[in-house]
Design an enzyme around this catalytic site. Structure first.
Site, short mmCIF file in Angstrom:
data_model
loop_
_atom_site.label_atom_id
_atom_site.label_comp_id
_atom_site.label_asym_id
_atom_site.label_seq_id
_atom_site.Cartn_x
_atom_site.Cartn_y
_atom_site.Cartn_z
N ASP A 243 0.82 -1.20 0.00
CA ASP A 243 0.00 0.00 0.00
C ASP A 243 0.86 1.26 0.00
OD1 ASP A 243 -2.79 0.99 0.37
OD2 ASP A 243 -1.99 1.83 2.23
N GLU B 66 1.52 -0.39 -5.04
CA GLU B 66 0.54 0.65 -5.36
C GLU B 66 1.32 1.96 -5.38
OE1 GLU B 66 -3.20 3.19 -3.76
OE2 GLU B 66 -1.62 2.53 -2.44
C1 NOJ Z 1 -4.50 3.08 -0.65
C2 NOJ Z 1 -5.65 2.13 -0.51
O1 NOJ Z 1 -5.95 1.58 -1.77
C3 NOJ Z 1 -6.80 2.92 0.06
O2 NOJ Z 1 -7.99 2.17 0.05
C4 NOJ Z 1 -6.45 3.37 1.46
O3 NOJ Z 1 -7.45 4.21 1.96
C5 NOJ Z 1 -5.12 4.14 1.46
N1 NOJ Z 1 -4.11 3.53 0.66
C6 NOJ Z 1 -4.61 4.26 2.88
O4 NOJ Z 1 -4.13 3.03 3.32
#
Ligand code: NOJ
Length: 554
Positions: free
Chosen positions: A201, A243
């Site tokens: 993440d 991500e």
């Molecule tokens: C990216 C995630 O995809 C999202 O859903 C989340 O709110 C944020 N990161 C914080 O972890």
């Protein structure tokens, strides 16, 4: 060797345990339920299940606020259930990857509770503090309109703490070697329990410099190499899927020019331009995005997706392009989010038009990279815009037309099951679509099967063909004397197209349609003439009818 890189030609499927299937009637999905549906996933052709966060959490951001990295939230089951689940997945030849959320913890995490309790806490330096409010506290919010600051005063600590996301998600001080060691320990733990890697993440924020004096965060890319090295020592074929919604010119910093950092990244650049292509019937910006993200080390791979659990972020488009996508797919304010995106599911965005949905998925499966499906999209589930923020597209899976869509025997699902209207469970559900030979679910199963028979997409070199009409998007893959060609008509009207396959010699004169019987033979000048219906698509193998034999050298 290339076949060892399993993630290059796998079909990923993302789901949240809590909204998949509930077996104990408490309204929240659980690992027992997920296990019962593994044959379903295997049947569609899923190779890797990506689990969204399921660790202990107050659930204020759908689990992206972790309060214990080494446990399963009791709502979903136990660690024992988790291990049974990974075992059951493996016995079907499927892999499991899980979210790794280490940019921040929940404010309920014992580390943060301890850190805020005293300046002498051993965990104080695990977070990012400032005695005074930093000048840039009102900048860099990820959720504009919902989040007003990135620095919040903590009464107990008597200092401000930094949070890139919501105020209940304090950022970890990832420059602290102790925090880094803990991140490795978390990875090691789950690897030992059977996962094949992580969807990491918020990677750019994990590796960014953080602090009150940081005006321009700088990414510490070496950290990525450290994560990869550790993982590869522990389990050679495990991966990190990052991500990282970053500009194309930094892609190689994330992959590592020697292929020594992230194995995979989501291709956000392509994702946004793909939606633009669908909205404007114009494939040129998509072709550009593909060129911009083309270079990558041999072992690296893009993840290609349509919608995910967040908003469709359109921040990388020009204002004009973004307006066009809003106009077509999310014209009302309530459909938009954070001033940059659309929060709807795919099917309602495309008005449930089967032709356009097939077109979108055909593109997703034939763009360079590994396809990532989102649960429910295989049956064209809709959204519930009465739910706040991104929750509208996170409603429970619709299994049947039984009460609560067969998701739970209880009466209080964790989020309301969509009921009534064109997307209600009464109409859209797995049981029904299973029985219908022409259902979207069965189409999806067939297209996935064919995608797997064209591994060139995952490993080959691609060329976007020059077409005179911008609404025709054609891409060819070449790999060890094999070529495959995919043509899409982004417009709603039929088009006659004339083109050369671009493959030397006789080979290019025959195009074998692998989905249908519409093969094409070139004229004596080597030109193909094909008519494609509105929103139509063609999947061709280039070469004679013995093409299946040829594939064996991959
Ligand atoms: C990216 C995630 O995809 C999202 O859903 C989340 O709110 C944020 N990161 C914080 O972890």
């Amino acid at each position: 060797m290339i076949n060892d890189l399993w993630y290059k030609n796998a079909v990923f499927y993302c789901l949240n345990v809590g909204t998949f299937l509930d077996t104990n009637g408490d309204g929240t999905g659980d690992f027992q339920g997920l296990m019962r549906r593994l044959d379903y996933l295997h049947g569609i052709g899923v190779d890797a299940v990506w689990l969204m966060p399921f660790q202990t959490s107050p659930q204020r951001d759908d689990g992206y606020d972790v309060a214990d990295y080494y446990n399963v939230d009791p709502r979903y089951g136990t660690l024992g259930d988790f291990v049974e689940f990974t075992h059951a997945a493996h016995s079907r030849g499927m892999r499991v990857i899980i979210d790794l959320v280490v940019n921040h913890t929940s404010d309920q995490h014992p580390w943060f509770k301890d850190a805020r309790s005293s300046p002498d806490s051993p965990y104080r330096d695990w977070y990012v503090w400032s005695k005074t409010k930093p000048a840039n506290a009102d900048q860099g919010m990820v959720f504009p309109g919902v989040q007003d600051t990135t620095w919040t005063y903590d009464e107990q600590a008597k200092e401000y703490y930094f949070h890139r996301f919501y105020d209940f998600q304090p950022d970890l001080n990832t420059a602290n070697p102790k925090v880094q060691a803990e991140i490795l320990k978390i990875m090691g733990f789950w690897i030992q329990l059977g996962v094949s890697g992580f969807r990491m993440d918020a990677v750019p924020f994990v590796i960014a410099t953080k602090g009150a004096d940081v005006t321009k965060p700088v990414e510490q890319f070496d950290m990525l190499r450290m994560f990869r090295e550790f993982l590869q020592w522990r389990k050679g074929d495990s991966i990190i899927l990052a991500e990282a919604n970053v500009l194309p010119d930094t892609d190689m910093d994330y992959f590592g020019s020697d292929g020594d950092r992230m194995q995979m990244m989501f291709n956000f650049q392509v994702n946004q331009h793909l939606f633009y292509a669908l909205a404007a019937s114009d494939g040129r910006p998509l072709a550009k995005a593909l060129r911009q993200t083309k270079s990558r080390p041999e072992t690296a791979q893009w993840a290609i997706f349509l919608r995910n659990h967040d908003e469709l972020d359109l921040g990388r488009l020009t204002d004009e392009q973004r307006e066009k996508v809003f106009e077509e797919f999310g014209p009302e304010k309530g459909m938009q989010l954070y001033d940059r995106g659309i929060r709807r599911r795919l099917a309602p965005m495309l008005d449930g038009d089967r032709r356009r949905m097939e077109l979108a998925y055909s593109l997703m499966f034939t763009l360079p990279g590994t396809p990532v499906l989102r649960y429910g999209d295989e049956i064209a589930m809709g959204d519930d815009l009465s739910l706040p923020e991104r929750n509208c597209a996170r409603t429970p899976m619709q299994w049947s037309n039984e009460p609560q869509g067969g998701f739970t025997l209880g009466s209080k699902p964790v989020l309301p099951v969509i009921s009534g209207g064109p997307y209600g469970y009464e109409t859209i559900n797995v049981a029904h679509q299973r029985r219908e030979p022409e259902s979207f679910l069965n189409w999806m199963e067939r297209i996935i099967r064919m995608r797997k028979e064209v591994p060139e997409i995952g490993v080959g070199d691609f060329t976007v063909l020059n077409m005179r009409d911008p609404s025709i998007f054609a891409i060819r893959y070449d790999w060890r004397n094999n070529s495959a060609l995919f043509i899409h008509n982004l417009s709603g009207s039929p088009k006659e197209i004339v083109f050369e396959a671009g493959v030397e010699g006789e080979e290019g004169n025959v195009l074998v349609d692998v989905l249908d019987s519409g093969h094409s033979k070139a004229d004596d000048k080597g030109k193909h003439r094909v008519v494609i219906e509105g929103y139509g698509y063609r999947w061709y193998r280039v070469g004679g009818l013995n093409y299946l034999l040829k594939r064996t050298d991959i």
